[in-house]
Structure formats: C-alpha cells, structure tokens
Motif scaffolding. Structure first.
Motif, PDB file in Angstrom:
ATOM      1  N   GLY A 147      22.950  19.807 -27.780  1.00  0.00           N
ATOM      2  CA  GLY A 147      22.068  18.761 -27.267  1.00  0.00           C
ATOM      3  C   GLY A 147      21.855  18.922 -25.773  1.00  0.00           C
ATOM      4  N   ARG A 148      21.342  17.889 -25.129  1.00  0.00           N
ATOM      5  CA  ARG A 148      21.043  17.956 -23.704  1.00  0.00           C
ATOM      6  C   ARG A 148      22.311  17.816 -22.870  1.00  0.00           C
ATOM      7  NH1 ARG A 148      15.763  13.995 -22.982  1.00  0.00           N
ATOM      8  NH2 ARG A 148      14.518  14.867 -24.697  1.00  0.00           N
ATOM      9  N   THR A 149      22.297  18.505 -21.728  1.00  0.00           N
ATOM     10  CA  THR A 149      23.444  18.477 -20.826  1.00  0.00           C
ATOM     11  C   THR A 149      23.055  17.782 -19.524  1.00  0.00           C
ATOM     12  OG1 THR A 149      24.274  20.570 -21.730  1.00  0.00           O
ATOM     13  CG2 THR A 149      25.149  19.878 -19.600  1.00  0.00           C
ATOM     14  N   TYR A 150      23.945  16.920 -19.039  1.00  0.00           N
ATOM     15  CA  TYR A 150      23.745  16.210 -17.778  1.00  0.00           C
ATOM     16  C   TYR A 150      24.933  16.500 -16.871  1.00  0.00           C
ATOM     17  CZ  TYR A 150      20.387  13.725 -20.694  1.00  0.00           C
ATOM     18  OH  TYR A 150      19.354  13.416 -21.544  1.00  0.00           O
ATOM     19  N   HIS A 151      24.665  16.553 -15.564  1.00  0.00           N
ATOM     20  CA  HIS A 151      25.691  16.963 -14.614  1.00  0.00           C
ATOM     21  C   HIS A 151      25.961  15.859 -13.592  1.00  0.00           C
ATOM     22  CE1 HIS A 151      25.026  20.951 -16.273  1.00  0.00           C
ATOM     23  NE2 HIS A 151      23.747  20.864 -15.944  1.00  0.00           N
ATOM     24  N   ASP A 152      27.219  15.784 -13.153  1.00  0.00           N
ATOM     25  CA  ASP A 152      27.641  14.819 -12.129  1.00  0.00           C
ATOM     26  C   ASP A 152      27.209  13.400 -12.503  1.00  0.00           C
ATOM     27  OD1 ASP A 152      28.672  16.941 -10.782  1.00  0.00           O
ATOM     28  OD2 ASP A 152      27.242  16.905  -9.123  1.00  0.00           O
ATOM     29  N   ASP A 161      31.980  15.508 -14.726  1.00  0.00           N
ATOM     30  CA  ASP A 161      31.308  16.749 -14.328  1.00  0.00           C
ATOM     31  C   ASP A 161      30.100  17.069 -15.204  1.00  0.00           C
ATOM     32  OD1 ASP A 161      33.084  17.310 -12.186  1.00  0.00           O
ATOM     33  OD2 ASP A 161      34.559  18.074 -13.607  1.00  0.00           O
ATOM     34  N   HIS A 162      30.270  16.988 -16.521  1.00  0.00           N
ATOM     35  CA  HIS A 162      29.174  17.315 -17.443  1.00  0.00           C
ATOM     36  C   HIS A 162      29.257  16.394 -18.657  1.00  0.00           C
ATOM     37  CE1 HIS A 162      29.028  21.121 -15.165  1.00  0.00           C
ATOM     38  NE2 HIS A 162      30.329  21.190 -15.377  1.00  0.00           N
ATOM     39  N   ILE A 163      28.101  16.009 -19.172  1.00  0.00           N
ATOM     40  CA  ILE A 163      28.034  15.234 -20.413  1.00  0.00           C
ATOM     41  C   ILE A 163      26.993  15.879 -21.317  1.00  0.00           C
ATOM     42  CG2 ILE A 163      27.313  13.053 -21.449  1.00  0.00           C
ATOM     43  CD1 ILE A 163      28.562  11.585 -19.175  1.00  0.00           C
ATOM     44  N   ASN A 168      25.174  15.363 -32.964  1.00  0.00           N
ATOM     45  CA  ASN A 168      26.572  15.526 -33.378  1.00  0.00           C
ATOM     46  C   ASN A 168      27.531  14.632 -32.602  1.00  0.00           C
ATOM     47  OD1 ASN A 168      25.839  17.423 -35.267  1.00  0.00           O
ATOM     48  ND2 ASN A 168      26.314  19.179 -33.960  1.00  0.00           N
ATOM     49  N   GLY A 169      27.015  13.943 -31.593  1.00  0.00           N
ATOM     50  CA  GLY A 169      27.854  13.045 -30.815  1.00  0.00           C
ATOM     51  C   GLY A 169      27.755  13.306 -29.327  1.00  0.00           C
ATOM     52  N   ALA A 170      28.670  12.680 -28.582  1.00  0.00           N
ATOM     53  CA  ALA A 170      28.680  12.791 -27.124  1.00  0.00           C
ATOM     54  C   ALA A 170      29.981  13.458 -26.675  1.00  0.00           C
ATOM     55  CB  ALA A 170      28.546  11.411 -26.485  1.00  0.00           C
ATOM     56  N   TYR A 171      29.857  14.355 -25.708  1.00  0.00           N
ATOM     57  CA  TYR A 171      31.005  15.078 -25.176  1.00  0.00           C
ATOM     58  C   TYR A 171      31.021  14.923 -23.652  1.00  0.00           C
ATOM     59  CZ  TYR A 171      30.970  17.457 -29.720  1.00  0.00           C
ATOM     60  OH  TYR A 171      30.975  17.741 -31.073  1.00  0.00           O
ATOM     61  N   ALA A 172      32.187  14.650 -23.110  1.00  0.00           N
ATOM     62  CA  ALA A 172      32.376  14.612 -21.657  1.00  0.00           C
ATOM     63  C   ALA A 172      33.241  15.799 -21.271  1.00  0.00           C
ATOM     64  CB  ALA A 172      33.033  13.307 -21.231  1.00  0.00           C
TER      65      ALA A 172
END
Length: 291
Positions: A147-152, A161-163, A168-172
């Motif tokens: 999925g999409r990645t976001y930073h800071d 740092d990254h989300i 499939n869900g959310a990862y930190a």
C-alpha cells in the motif's frame, strides 16, 4: 613572542572572526527562511528521512561556518601579528593582558567545544538519515504489495519514521540506527533491543507509545479499532531471534518479510483505507513555514 603581540593579534583576529560568524549565521537564517517554502506545497509529500535531511543540512552549514571561522582566525592572527598589533596594548599592565588572554582562550575553547559537538551531531544525524533512506526506499519498492507509504508521521507521542497503509492493514516502521559491527546481531527481550557482541541496549517503550497513540487516532476517525502492526528496522544488523508477536524485527535486506505478517482480522475496508490515506496525506505534506 611577547604578551603584547599575542594579545593584540588575538584581539584583532577574534573580533573579526566573531563578526564573520555573526554575518554567516545571519545569512544562513535568511536563506533557510526564504528557501524553506516549497513552490507546490499542496502536492509535495515528505520524503524518507525528511527531518534528518533537514537537520543534516543545518548541521553541515554550521560545521562549515565553524571551520571557515578557524581559517579566518588563523589568517587574521598571523596578519595582525606581522602588522604589529601589539600597539593596541602598549602601556597596559601585564596582569590585565593575562586576564585578556585568559578570556580569549576561554572563547577559543568554547568555539572548539561547539565545533566538536556539531561534528559529532552531524555524524549521528547522517547515520539516522542513511538508515531511514535505506528502509524508505525498500518500502517504496514494495508499495504495490503493501500500500501507500508515508514518512515522518507525527503523533501525540512522537514521530513515526514510516507508515504503510493498505487493504492488508496498517504498519508502523520505526528505524533504529546503530553503527554495524562484524557479526553483529540484535534480538528483542521484553521492551529492549539487545545488540551483540557490543553489549548495548535500546528501549522501545517510546515506540510502543507512538503506535498506541496512532491507534487511538485511527479509532476516533473510523469509529472502530484498527491494529497498527509494529515493525522495527535495524539496518546493518542480523536478526538473532523473533521472540515477540507485538513487534517484527527486520533489517534493510529482509524487510519484505513484513508483507507476510498479516491477519485477516486486521484487513481494512476500501472506505477505511481511503479515510486513512486522506488523513495521512494531509499530515505529511511538506507545508510552508508558518502554516
């Protein structure tokens, strides 16, 4: 060299160097303010390690200023000594000149301390920047799967740092940057990372607090619980053992294994994914200063 010559040359050189540093720092401040507003702020997102990139650039400028100041001081001191700067203090008692030299020496020691601290901070920030970039680039390569990645990403408990958010869900993903050693490995014991063979530890209590804060925010937005899976990335280190279901330990090479760490109970509906994307996109835009 007599005390009058040293005092005169040092006074001229230090005064001129102070003026040089003041002008240089003022100019750097002006450049940061003018150049910190992106032209297309509504469309530009934070890059991987954005805060470390910015801090490294600031420290790099500060280090260059201090090193330039050392050269300026040395040149001006030599020039002032050759040009008989001791005339500035002709007739002064020696005790006053020694007090002046002591004050000038204290100023020089303070400048040396600031330079040393800046060099060490720059090295540390560079390590954290490079570690986050390595992880961020790998996440971007996996975007079609996860999925999409976001930073800071800012939370009330700190900056993640990254989300990654997808169906499939959310990862930190939080990055722990530590200089690698030969045969270095790391394992998680309770709330601490243990590094061998250097026998160092790193607490992940703050990491857990940030993820809990993000889960509460997602819950308020979607009106139901969203599990945010915690991934701890330690670039350059081998993972000795996976001993926790709450955190997944990876390095920059085996990061793709987080794609298999999922549970159907954590899957998100399309409307939930869209709502989270909207929230994170708004938060991670590279906004102009003052907004």
């Amino acid at each position: 060299m007599d005390v009058e010559s040293i005092s005169g040359a040092a006074t001229v050189a230090l005064t001129s160097t102070f003026i040089f540093v003041l002008i240089a720092k003022s100019w750097q401040l002006v450049i940061r303010v003018i150049g910190s507003n992106p032209s297309f702020s509504d469309s530009i997102m934070r890059e991987s390690a954005q805060r470390f990139r910015d801090e490294f650039e600031r420290l790099n400028s500060e280090q260059s200023t201090f090193l330039s100041a050392v050269v300026v001081f040395a040149v001006l001191f030599a020039a002032a000594y050759v040009l008989n700067a001791e005339r500035l203090f002709v007739g002064y008692p020696y005790w006053q000149l020694y007090i002046l030299l002591a004050a000038l020496s204290a100023g020089a020691l303070l400048a040396a301390y600031r330079l040393t601290r800046t060099v060490r901070a720059r090295r540390h920030v560079k390590l954290r920047r490079d570690a986050n970039i390595a992880v961020g680039h790998e996440l971007q390569r996996m975007a079609t799967i996860l999925g999409r990645t976001y930073h800071d990403v800012e939370t009330s408990a700190g900056i993640i740092d990254h989300i990654v958010v997808g169906q499939n869900g959310a990862y930190a993903i939080n990055v722990v940057a530590r200089r690698s050693v030969r045969n270095g490995n790391v394992e998680l014991r309770g709330k601490e990372l243990h590094f061998a063979p250097v026998n160092k530890t790193h607490s992940i209590v703050a990491t857990s607090a940030m993820i809990a804060s993000l889960e509460r925010e997602f819950r308020r937005l979607l009106d139901h619980r969203v599990r945010v899976r915690s991934v701890i990335a330690i670039p350059g280190w081998e993972i000795a053992e996976q001993s926790s279901d709450e955190h997944l330990l990876v390095n920059e090479r085996n990061l793709p294994m987080l794609g298999g760490w999922k549970d159907q109970a954590d899957f998100l509906l399309n409307e939930d994914v869209d709502a989270l994307h909207k929230l994170l996109t708004s938060r991670c835009r590279l906004m102009p200063v003052g907004k």
